[in-house]
Design a protein around this motif. Structure first.
Motif, PDB file in Angstrom:
ATOM      1  N   GLU A  50       0.846  -1.198   0.000  1.00  0.00           N
ATOM      2  CA  GLU A  50       0.000   0.000   0.000  1.00  0.00           C
ATOM      3  C   GLU A  50       0.883   1.252   0.000  1.00  0.00           C
ATOM      4  OE1 GLU A  50      -2.763   2.592  -0.214  1.00  0.00           O
ATOM      5  OE2 GLU A  50      -3.428   0.506  -0.101  1.00  0.00           O
ATOM      6  N   ALA A  51       0.452   2.298  -0.699  1.00  0.00           N
ATOM      7  CA  ALA A  51       1.227   3.533  -0.774  1.00  0.00           C
ATOM      8  C   ALA A  51       0.645   4.677   0.050  1.00  0.00           C
ATOM      9  CB  ALA A  51       1.336   3.975  -2.241  1.00  0.00           C
ATOM     10  N   ASP A  52      -0.573   4.533   0.558  1.00  0.00           N
ATOM     11  CA  ASP A  52      -1.263   5.625   1.255  1.00  0.00           C
ATOM     12  C   ASP A  52      -1.022   5.533   2.765  1.00  0.00           C
ATOM     13  OD1 ASP A  52      -3.004   7.475   2.347  1.00  0.00           O
ATOM     14  OD2 ASP A  52      -4.731   6.814   1.177  1.00  0.00           O
ATOM     15  N   PRO A  53      -0.356   6.539   3.355  1.00  0.00           N
ATOM     16  CA  PRO A  53      -0.107   6.510   4.800  1.00  0.00           C
ATOM     17  C   PRO A  53      -1.389   6.398   5.640  1.00  0.00           C
ATOM     18  CG  PRO A  53       1.204   8.234   3.779  1.00  0.00           C
ATOM     19  CD  PRO A  53       0.266   7.715   2.726  1.00  0.00           C
ATOM     20  N   LEU A  54      -2.503   6.962   5.162  1.00  0.00           N
ATOM     21  CA  LEU A  54      -3.754   6.892   5.916  1.00  0.00           C
ATOM     22  C   LEU A  54      -4.267   5.452   5.983  1.00  0.00           C
ATOM     23  CD1 LEU A  54      -5.955   8.323   7.493  1.00  0.00           C
ATOM     24  CD2 LEU A  54      -7.112   8.809   5.335  1.00  0.00           C
ATOM     25  N   VAL A  55      -4.132   4.705   4.911  1.00  0.00           N
ATOM     26  CA  VAL A  55      -4.541   3.300   4.916  1.00  0.00           C
ATOM     27  C   VAL A  55      -3.669   2.516   5.898  1.00  0.00           C
ATOM     28  CG1 VAL A  55      -4.700   1.191   3.513  1.00  0.00           C
ATOM     29  CG2 VAL A  55      -5.495   3.374   2.594  1.00  0.00           C
ATOM     30  N   ILE A  56      -2.370   2.797   5.895  1.00  0.00           N
ATOM     31  CA  ILE A  56      -1.439   2.131   6.823  1.00  0.00           C
ATOM     32  C   ILE A  56      -1.830   2.476   8.255  1.00  0.00           C
ATOM     33  CG2 ILE A  56       0.969   1.967   7.558  1.00  0.00           C
ATOM     34  CD1 ILE A  56       0.333   0.708   4.763  1.00  0.00           C
ATOM     35  N   LYS A  57      -2.095   3.735   8.519  1.00  0.00           N
ATOM     36  CA  LYS A  57      -2.508   4.185   9.854  1.00  0.00           C
ATOM     37  C   LYS A  57      -3.743   3.425  10.327  1.00  0.00           C
ATOM     38  CE  LYS A  57      -4.598   8.315  11.970  1.00  0.00           C
ATOM     39  NZ  LYS A  57      -4.055   8.223  13.304  1.00  0.00           N
ATOM     40  N   ASN A  58      -4.751   3.368   9.476  1.00  0.00           N
ATOM     41  CA  ASN A  58      -5.999   2.699   9.860  1.00  0.00           C
ATOM     42  C   ASN A  58      -5.793   1.216  10.131  1.00  0.00           C
ATOM     43  OD1 ASN A  58      -7.372   5.130   9.666  1.00  0.00           O
ATOM     44  ND2 ASN A  58      -8.061   4.762   7.575  1.00  0.00           N
ATOM     45  N   ARG A  59      -4.988   0.555   9.313  1.00  0.00           N
ATOM     46  CA  ARG A  59      -4.705  -0.875   9.530  1.00  0.00           C
ATOM     47  C   ARG A  59      -3.993  -1.105  10.864  1.00  0.00           C
ATOM     48  NH1 ARG A  59      -1.468  -3.270   4.617  1.00  0.00           N
ATOM     49  NH2 ARG A  59      -1.234  -5.021   6.059  1.00  0.00           N
ATOM     50  N   ILE A  60      -3.016  -0.270  11.148  1.00  0.00           N
ATOM     51  CA  ILE A  60      -2.246  -0.436  12.390  1.00  0.00           C
ATOM     52  C   ILE A  60      -3.116  -0.136  13.603  1.00  0.00           C
ATOM     53  CG2 ILE A  60      -0.310   0.473  13.741  1.00  0.00           C
ATOM     54  CD1 ILE A  60       1.158   0.819  11.021  1.00  0.00           C
ATOM     55  N   GLU A  61      -3.876   0.948  13.548  1.00  0.00           N
ATOM     56  CA  GLU A  61      -4.728   1.282  14.694  1.00  0.00           C
ATOM     57  C   GLU A  61      -5.771   0.196  14.945  1.00  0.00           C
ATOM     58  OE1 GLU A  61      -4.368   6.121  14.993  1.00  0.00           O
ATOM     59  OE2 GLU A  61      -6.095   5.308  13.895  1.00  0.00           O
ATOM     60  N   ALA A  62      -6.323  -0.380  13.895  1.00  0.00           N
ATOM     61  CA  ALA A  62      -7.298  -1.467  14.069  1.00  0.00           C
ATOM     62  C   ALA A  62      -6.641  -2.683  14.699  1.00  0.00           C
ATOM     63  CB  ALA A  62      -7.922  -1.837  12.719  1.00  0.00           C
ATOM     64  N   ALA A  63      -5.434  -3.019  14.265  1.00  0.00           N
ATOM     65  CA  ALA A  63      -4.722  -4.171  14.836  1.00  0.00           C
ATOM     66  C   ALA A  63      -4.367  -3.921  16.305  1.00  0.00           C
ATOM     67  CB  ALA A  63      -3.457  -4.454  14.030  1.00  0.00           C
ATOM     68  N   LEU A  64      -3.946  -2.710  16.630  1.00  0.00           N
ATOM     69  CA  LEU A  64      -3.625  -2.377  18.018  1.00  0.00           C
ATOM     70  C   LEU A  64      -4.867  -2.451  18.906  1.00  0.00           C
ATOM     71  CD1 LEU A  64      -1.221   0.628  17.354  1.00  0.00           C
ATOM     72  CD2 LEU A  64      -0.577  -1.565  18.383  1.00  0.00           C
ATOM     73  N   LEU A  65      -5.982  -1.930  18.408  1.00  0.00           N
ATOM     74  CA  LEU A  65      -7.229  -1.974  19.166  1.00  0.00           C
ATOM     75  C   LEU A  65      -7.659  -3.418  19.418  1.00  0.00           C
ATOM     76  CD1 LEU A  65      -9.709  -0.612  20.445  1.00  0.00           C
ATOM     77  CD2 LEU A  65     -10.717  -0.505  18.156  1.00  0.00           C
ATOM     78  N   GLU A  66      -7.599  -4.234  18.393  1.00  0.00           N
ATOM     79  CA  GLU A  66      -8.001  -5.630  18.554  1.00  0.00           C
ATOM     80  C   GLU A  66      -7.082  -6.359  19.529  1.00  0.00           C
ATOM     81  OE1 GLU A  66      -8.201  -9.682  15.922  1.00  0.00           O
ATOM     82  OE2 GLU A  66      -8.767  -7.801  14.928  1.00  0.00           O
ATOM     83  N   HIS A  67      -5.786  -6.118  19.431  1.00  0.00           N
ATOM     84  CA  HIS A  67      -4.821  -6.846  20.261  1.00  0.00           C
ATOM     85  C   HIS A  67      -4.796  -6.351  21.706  1.00  0.00           C
ATOM     86  CE1 HIS A  67      -1.295  -9.347  20.996  1.00  0.00           C
ATOM     87  NE2 HIS A  67      -0.779  -8.311  21.645  1.00  0.00           N
ATOM     88  N   TYR A  68      -4.795  -5.033  21.896  1.00  0.00           N
ATOM     89  CA  TYR A  68      -4.646  -4.461  23.237  1.00  0.00           C
ATOM     90  C   TYR A  68      -5.969  -4.072  23.888  1.00  0.00           C
ATOM     91  CZ  TYR A  68       0.340  -4.485  22.433  1.00  0.00           C
ATOM     92  OH  TYR A  68       1.633  -4.888  22.181  1.00  0.00           O
ATOM     93  N   GLY A  69      -7.053  -4.062  23.125  1.00  0.00           N
ATOM     94  CA  GLY A  69      -8.349  -3.726  23.683  1.00  0.00           C
ATOM     95  C   GLY A  69      -8.497  -2.261  24.034  1.00  0.00           C
ATOM     96  N   ARG A  70      -7.666  -1.436  23.454  1.00  0.00           N
ATOM     97  CA  ARG A  70      -7.738   0.017  23.679  1.00  0.00           C
ATOM     98  C   ARG A  70      -7.175   0.730  22.469  1.00  0.00           C
ATOM     99  NH1 ARG A  70      -4.271   1.537  28.679  1.00  0.00           N
ATOM    100  NH2 ARG A  70      -5.025   3.559  28.079  1.00  0.00           N
ATOM    101  N   GLU A  71      -7.637   1.937  22.279  1.00  0.00           N
ATOM    102  CA  GLU A  71      -7.149   2.724  21.151  1.00  0.00           C
ATOM    103  C   GLU A  71      -5.736   3.209  21.444  1.00  0.00           C
ATOM    104  OE1 GLU A  71      -9.836   5.809  19.992  1.00  0.00           O
ATOM    105  OE2 GLU A  71     -11.442   4.390  19.557  1.00  0.00           O
ATOM    106  N   ILE A  72      -4.860   3.002  20.501  1.00  0.00           N
ATOM    107  CA  ILE A  72      -3.503   3.533  20.559  1.00  0.00           C
ATOM    108  C   ILE A  72      -3.301   4.284  19.246  1.00  0.00           C
ATOM    109  CG2 ILE A  72      -1.043   3.013  20.675  1.00  0.00           C
ATOM    110  CD1 ILE A  72      -1.787   0.449  22.222  1.00  0.00           C
TER     111      ILE A  72
END
Length: 183
Positions: A50-72
């Motif tokens: 992927e080339a869009d930083p916003l798409v990367i941001k959203n993917r990472i934040e979703a993975a962090l939320l799922e894994h840690y149970g809190r928004e990071i």
């Protein structure tokens, strides 16, 4: 392959513990490649199709939320964005005998950076401050990174804006790693 610098906000402080080895595994499981962490404060270089930083941001934040149970929240910079901050950092070392720390306060948008600076107190005599797009360049006397009115302002605005502050030495190391990885 596209390379990105990822800056997690507020990890390994205030009870939010994210081990870099666990973060690396999580990002690998999310489909990212060539993952390298810097320090223990949530600095990552990674590669993605992927080339869009916003798409990367959203993917990472979703993975962090799922894994840690809190928004990071994270701020993601592509190679050109980060290199721009390194190349255009406006301050040359002052020859006044004062040892300073050089910082980059990253925000989400140029408008956020302008709003943060619009309400900021004036820098002290030993501080320097400049806007650089969606980043804020700030130099402060060593030992005073948390004590000046401007330092306190940056801490306060973090409750309203997505901001994260990094030492320019760290930014330069991450930029060099991104350039080396993409070569």
């Amino acid at each position: 392959m596209n390379f990105f610098a990822v800056f997690l906000r507020g990890v390994n402080v205030g009870g939010v513990k994210v081990l870099m080895k666990d973060l690396t595994t999580l990002l690998q499981d999310t489909g990212f490649e060539s993952i390298r962490t810097f320090l223990a404060s949530g600095n990552v270089v990674l590669a993605a199709e992927e080339a869009d930083p916003l798409v990367i941001k959203n993917r990472i934040e979703a993975a962090l939320l799922e894994h840690y149970g809190r928004e990071i929240p994270v701020i993601v910079q592509d190679a050109a964005q980060l290199d721009h901050f390194v190349q255009e950092y406006p301050f040359v070392p002052a020859e006044d005998g004062i040892a300073r720390h050089r910082y980059l306060v990253l925000t989400s948008t140029t408008e956020d950076a302008a709003a943060i600076l619009n309400n900021a107190p004036d820098p002290t005599a030993t501080e320097r401050l400049a806007a650089l797009g969606h980043g804020i360049c700030w130099e402060v006397e060593r030992g005073d990174s948390l004590g000046t009115p401007l330092a306190k302002h940056f801490t306060k605005v973090a409750s309203k804006f997505l901001v994260t502050t990094r030492n320019m030495n760290t930014i330069e190391k991450i930029d060099a790693a991104m350039r080396a990885a993409s070569a």
